[in-house]
Structures are given as structure tokens and as C-alpha cells.
Design a protein around this motif. Structure first.
Motif, PDB file in Angstrom:
ATOM      1  N   ALA A  74       0.828  -1.216   0.000  1.00 26.89           N
ATOM      2  CA  ALA A  74       0.000   0.000   0.000  1.00 26.89           C
ATOM      3  C   ALA A  74       0.858   1.261   0.000  1.00 26.89           C
ATOM      4  N   GLY A  75       0.289   2.324  -0.550  1.00 26.03           N
ATOM      5  CA  GLY A  75       0.903   3.645  -0.466  1.00 26.03           C
ATOM      6  C   GLY A  75       1.450   4.162  -1.775  1.00 26.03           C
ATOM      7  N   LYS A  78      -2.220   5.375  -3.990  1.00 24.05           N
ATOM      8  CA  LYS A  78      -3.152   5.662  -2.894  1.00 24.05           C
ATOM      9  C   LYS A  78      -4.589   5.793  -3.372  1.00 24.05           C
ATOM     10  N   ASN A 123       9.311   8.435   4.754  1.00 19.90           N
ATOM     11  CA  ASN A 123       8.151   9.208   4.318  1.00 19.90           C
ATOM     12  C   ASN A 123       7.281   9.590   5.496  1.00 19.90           C
ATOM     13  N   ASN A 151      -6.729  -0.761   1.109  1.00 23.38           N
ATOM     14  CA  ASN A 151      -6.205  -0.466   2.444  1.00 23.38           C
ATOM     15  C   ASN A 151      -6.907   0.790   2.970  1.00 23.38           C
ATOM     16  N   ASN A 184      -5.522  -0.547   8.206  1.00 24.11           N
ATOM     17  CA  ASN A 184      -4.180  -0.033   8.497  1.00 24.11           C
ATOM     18  C   ASN A 184      -4.197   0.742   9.812  1.00 24.11           C
ATOM     19  N   THR A 259       6.179   0.664   7.782  1.00 27.42           N
ATOM     20  CA  THR A 259       7.517   1.273   7.919  1.00 27.42           C
ATOM     21  C   THR A 259       7.921   1.325   9.394  1.00 27.42           C
ATOM     22  N   GLY A 280      12.563  -0.015   3.115  1.00 29.72           N
ATOM     23  CA  GLY A 280      13.595  -0.438   2.176  1.00 29.72           C
ATOM     24  C   GLY A 280      14.564  -1.433   2.773  1.00 29.72           C
ATOM     25  N   GLY A 308       8.490  -5.481   3.768  1.00 27.89           N
ATOM     26  CA  GLY A 308       9.576  -4.773   4.432  1.00 27.89           C
ATOM     27  C   GLY A 308      10.922  -5.200   3.911  1.00 27.89           C
ATOM     28  N   GLY A 309      11.491  -4.347   3.050  1.00 30.60           N
ATOM     29  CA  GLY A 309      12.878  -4.513   2.646  1.00 30.60           C
ATOM     30  C   GLY A 309      13.168  -5.485   1.523  1.00 30.60           C
ATOM     31  N   VAL A 310      12.157  -6.002   0.862  1.00 34.77           N
ATOM     32  CA  VAL A 310      12.444  -6.962  -0.216  1.00 34.77           C
ATOM     33  C   VAL A 310      13.167  -6.236  -1.357  1.00 34.77           C
ATOM     34  N   GLY A 332      11.741  -1.386  -2.669  1.00 33.77           N
ATOM     35  CA  GLY A 332      12.622  -2.121  -3.584  1.00 33.77           C
ATOM     36  C   GLY A 332      12.226  -1.900  -5.033  1.00 33.77           C
TER      37      GLY A 332
HETATM   38  C1  LIG Z   1       6.211   6.608   0.372  1.00 32.87           C
HETATM   39  C2  LIG Z   1       5.514   5.506   1.123  1.00 32.87           C
HETATM   40  C3  LIG Z   1       4.157   5.621   1.387  1.00 32.87           C
HETATM   41  C4  LIG Z   1       3.495   4.600   2.082  1.00 32.87           C
HETATM   42  N1  LIG Z   1       2.153   4.710   2.316  1.00 32.87           N
HETATM   43  C5  LIG Z   1       1.498   3.700   2.939  1.00 32.87           C
HETATM   44  C6  LIG Z   1       0.102   3.764   3.121  1.00 32.87           C
HETATM   45  O1  LIG Z   1      -0.571   4.708   2.711  1.00 32.87           O
HETATM   46  N2  LIG Z   1      -0.497   2.736   3.776  1.00 32.87           N
HETATM   47  C7  LIG Z   1       0.192   1.637   4.228  1.00 32.87           C
HETATM   48  O2  LIG Z   1      -0.413   0.717   4.795  1.00 32.87           O
HETATM   49  N3  LIG Z   1       1.526   1.544   4.039  1.00 32.87           N
HETATM   50  C8  LIG Z   1       2.175   2.526   3.410  1.00 32.87           C
HETATM   51  N4  LIG Z   1       3.528   2.434   3.206  1.00 32.87           N
HETATM   52  C9  LIG Z   1       4.269   1.254   3.742  1.00 32.87           C
HETATM   53  C10 LIG Z   1       4.478   0.170   2.693  1.00 32.87           C
HETATM   54  O3  LIG Z   1       3.247  -0.319   2.240  1.00 32.87           O
HETATM   55  C11 LIG Z   1       5.321  -0.992   3.261  1.00 32.87           C
HETATM   56  O4  LIG Z   1       4.583  -1.618   4.285  1.00 32.87           O
HETATM   57  C12 LIG Z   1       6.662  -0.530   3.839  1.00 32.87           C
HETATM   58  O5  LIG Z   1       7.208   0.500   3.051  1.00 32.87           O
HETATM   59  C13 LIG Z   1       7.684  -1.674   3.940  1.00 32.87           C
HETATM   60  O6  LIG Z   1       7.922  -2.272   2.683  1.00 32.87           O
HETATM   61  P1  LIG Z   1       9.132  -1.835   1.705  1.00 32.87           P
HETATM   62  O7  LIG Z   1      10.404  -1.899   2.490  1.00 32.87           O
HETATM   63  O8  LIG Z   1       9.083  -2.845   0.575  1.00 32.87           O
HETATM   64  O9  LIG Z   1       8.831  -0.462   1.238  1.00 32.87           O
HETATM   65  C14 LIG Z   1       4.212   3.438   2.507  1.00 32.87           C
HETATM   66  C15 LIG Z   1       5.586   3.338   2.211  1.00 32.87           C
HETATM   67  C16 LIG Z   1       6.217   4.347   1.533  1.00 32.87           C
HETATM   68  C17 LIG Z   1       7.696   4.183   1.225  1.00 32.87           C
END
Ligand SMILES: Cc1cc2nc3c(=O)[nH]c(=O)nc-3n(C[C@H](O)[C@H](O)[C@H](O)COP(=O)(O)O)c2cc1C
Length: 349
Positions: A74-75, A78, A123, A151, A184, A259, A280, A308-310, A332
Motif C-alpha cells: 500500500a501507499g 493511494k 516518508n 487499504n 491499516n 515502515t 527499504g 519490508g525490505g524486499v 525495492g
Molecule cells: C512513500 C511511502 C508511502 C506509504 N504509504 C502507505 C500507506 O498509505 N499505507 C500503508 O499501509 N503503508 C504505506 N507504506 C508502507 C508500505 O506499504 C510498506 O509496508 C513498507 O514500506 C515496507 O515495505 P518496503 O520496504 O518494501 O517499502 C508506505 C511506504 C512508503 C515508502
């Protein structure tokens, strides 16, 4: 640590796109890239270039059939504006949102930061979105056939004690168009939101949401899975208590994780102290630890989505080894592009 593209992900086309994108401010880069990706001819070219090798590998999780185990977290989308374009990149499932009942602007800019040396982002977007009606319209009009998760969250102006009204409102609106819904309660960027992960506040929220869910399941003749997305910044005890409460309700599973608030992982970086959530490659081991903790305590009938971090196909595979049924990627994908999706699908068959 210096950030490097994994050799299996080397891709001159994406390297060129990233070079232009990373010369722009992060949010401007997002808009620029998706403006291109969503043009049908670009989407069609990308779809051919990044198709995963071998046969599709459908899998059933929480009663839903997924074309593969790799999803978009998600995110990134949006408002559900780019579902078809993202689907063309091969994702087996796409989670749009977080969406709130009313449109809201989110936090002041700048609110997204690249820590390129770490393959990371910080973020503090604050659920900027165009409101649930806009997203539902997009979801209704989608052509892409994969699994769509929606979400949901609360508006910043809604007091925490009334949060359940926002979640219930969103659930009612998205239920007919979603394949699954994620509650969420783990964004660090909406004041006090993470308090909903604990004790009475969690029970009150799940009570309201699951009562509505039961009503909607009957009304629509479909019992759509409901996931809860949690923060990695929970201790083992927090996780035990979360599971005790959540297990009193018929949720389908948990997404681990959002995050992190941790900053020791990027200590010394000039942007390290920017407020917000860190994501990341740097959070990979931490998110994996939390996934393992949840896996060891969760009831067997819960589905787990690892996020998370893939940052490589191996990372995606590790999430499955640790007990995830499905994997989500965000940061990623920004650093490595569609090749990461392709490799992750291939390595999680
Ligand atoms: C810029 C940004 C915006 C995000 N917005 C949301 C969001 O609106 N809702 C949510 O559940 N997670 C949000 N996330 C979290 C991601 O969905 C994910 O759970 C988190 O970044 C870990 O995964 P990653 O390391 O692959 O990014 C956001 C992450 C980023 C980087």
C-alpha cells in the motif's frame, strides 16, 4: 553500507528511467514515472519486457486465488489511479490506498526522502488521498484481473476515539469492489494511529469493523478477507497481546509490516532524522524478525503477508521461508524497478 543493484536485477532500461526519476524531487518523480507507465503503449511494452519466465503459479490464500505470490504494498497507488499500469508489470496482487472517507492533503511537502546509499526511503505523507469515492470509481473501472486489496484508514481530523466510524465507513464503500480489505493501524504519520494496535482500542475497533464485515458478507453473498497491517516497532509482548485480542475476531490474517520508526539503521545519514517511517533494504532483517515472531504466535488459520525490505528475489523467498504466504514490495520496486517483481515471482513459485 553502499547501495547497489543486485546483479540479477541489472536492467539498462530501468537504470535510465531511474536516473531521470532520481534527478527529480521524490514525489515529482513518482508523478512523472506514472504519467508514462500508465500510457497504454508504454504499459504494453513493459508488460512484454518484464513477463516472468515459466508457467504461472496460482496459489490460494485466505480463500482467494492469486496468480503469483508477489504484490504491491500500500501507499504507492493511494487512489487506485494506476491499477492497470501496475498490473501490467506482473504483480499478482495490488493493494491500493491507504484511503480515508474524505479527501485530505496529507502533511506539508517535502514529505518523502530518498536515502539512496541505503536503498531506503523515509516518508511522512500522512494519508494524502482523494477520498474513498474516487478510489471506488477507479476500482470499478479497472480492467486488470488480478487480486485487488484496498487499504483503509482514518482522516487526520477524526478524533482517535471515533476512528472506528472512519474504518466502518470505508469498509462499507470499498467492500463491493475489493477482493480483500486491509485495516491499516500502523502508519507512523497519522497522530496516535498506532495506539489502535493495542488493548481496548484494538478490541473496540475490531468489534465495529467485524460487525460491519459480517453484515456486508451476508448482504453481498461474499465473505471477503480482512487483514490487519501492523508496525514492526512492536515488542514480542506487544505482538502476543495483539494476537490475543485480534484472534477473538474472524480476521483472515496480518500484514507484517509497515515502515519503522527506527533510525539506528541509517545512523549518520544527513536525512536520518527526518520524521516519518523508514522503509527499504535497511529494514529487511528487522521486518523478517517481526514476521518470525508473529508466525510463531499466530493461529494456524491466519494468512501472513510479509512486507519490508524486499530487494531481491532471494529476499522474497526468505519471507516465504519465514512463514509468509504472500509478499509485498514498495521501496525495492522504486530502486530496482520491474525486474525485481519478475525475479521475485520466479523465485517464489
Ligand atoms: C512513500 C511511502 C508511502 C506509504 N504509504 C502507505 C500507506 O498509505 N499505507 C500503508 O499501509 N503503508 C504505506 N507504506 C508502507 C508500505 O506499504 C510498506 O509496508 C513498507 O514500506 C515496507 O515495505 P518496503 O520496504 O518494501 O517499502 C508506505 C511506504 C512508503 C515508502
Amino acid at each position: 553500507m553502499s547501495y547497489q543493484t543486485h546483479p540479477a536485477l541489472k536492467d539498462p532500461l530501468y537504470a535510465a528511467i531511474r536516473k531521470i526519476a532520481f534527478s527529480k524531487e521524490p514525489e515529482a518523480a513518482h508523478d512523472w514515472a506514472f504519467n508514462w507507465f500508465s500510457k497504454p503503449w508504454v504499459s504494453s511494452l513493459l508488460s512484454k519486457r518484464y513477463a516472468a519466465a515459466g508457467n504461472p503459479s496460482a496459489t490460494t490464500v485466505a480463500g482467494l486465488s492469486f496468480p503469483n505470490r508477489i504484490g504491491l504494498a500500500a501507499g504507492l497507488d493511494k487512489n487506485g489511479d494506476y491499477i492497470n499500469a501496475l498490473g501490467a508489470l506482473g504483480f499478482g496482487f495490488i493493494e491500493v490506498g491507504t484511503v480515508t472517507p474524505k479527501p485530505q492533503a496529507g502533511n506539508d511537502k517535502p514529505r518523502m526522502f530518498r536515502l539512496t546509499e541505503h536503498g531506503a526511503l523515509i516518508n511522512r505523507m500522512g494519508f494524502n488521498n482523494l477520498g474513498v469515492d474516487h478510489l471506488v470509481k477507479n476500482a470499478e473501472q479497472r480492467q486488470w484481473q488480478g487480486v485487488l486489496g484496498i487499504n483503509i484508514g482514518k482522516n487526520a481530523a477524526t478524533p482517535l476515539e471515533n476512528a472506528h466510524d472512519d474504518y466502518v465507513n470505508c469498509l462499507e464503500r470499498v467492500y463491493p469492489v475489493a477482493d480483500y480489505v486491509t485495516v491499516n493501524i500502523s502508519s507512523p504519520n497519522t497522530k496516535d494511529l498506532r495506539q489502535l494496535q493495542h488493548g481496548d482500542a484494538l478490541a473496540a475497533l475490531l468489534d465495529a469493523v467485524m460487525t460491519t464485515h459480517t453484515k456486508l458478507a451476508t448482504q453481498h453473498g461474499a465473505n471477503k478477507p480482512l487483514f490487519v497491517k501492523i508496525a514492526p516497532d512492536m515488542s514480542d509482548d506487544d505482538i502476543t497481546q495483539f494476537i490475543q485480542v485480534a484472534n477473538q475476531y474472524p480476521i483472515s490474517g496480518v500484514i507484517v509490516s509497515n515502515t519503522t520508526a527506527r533510525r539506528d539503521l541509517v545512523e549518520g545519514h544527513p536525512l536520518a532524522m527526518e520524521a516519518g517511517g523508514l522503509s527499504g533494504e535497511v529494514m529487511r532483517d528487522f521486518a523478517n524478525e517481526r514476521l518470525q515472531s508473529v508466525q510463531s504466535k499466530a493461529p494456524n488459520n491466519w494468512a501472513l503477508i510479509g512486507a519490508g525490505g524486499v530487494s531481491s528475489g532471494d529476499d522474497a523467498k526468505t519471507k516465504l521461508t519465514l512463514g509468509a504466504d504472500l509478499v509485498q514490495i514498495y521501496t525495492g520496486f522504486i530502486y530496482h524497478g520491474p525486474r525485481l517483481i519478475q525475479r521475485s515471482i520466479e523465485q517464489t513459485r
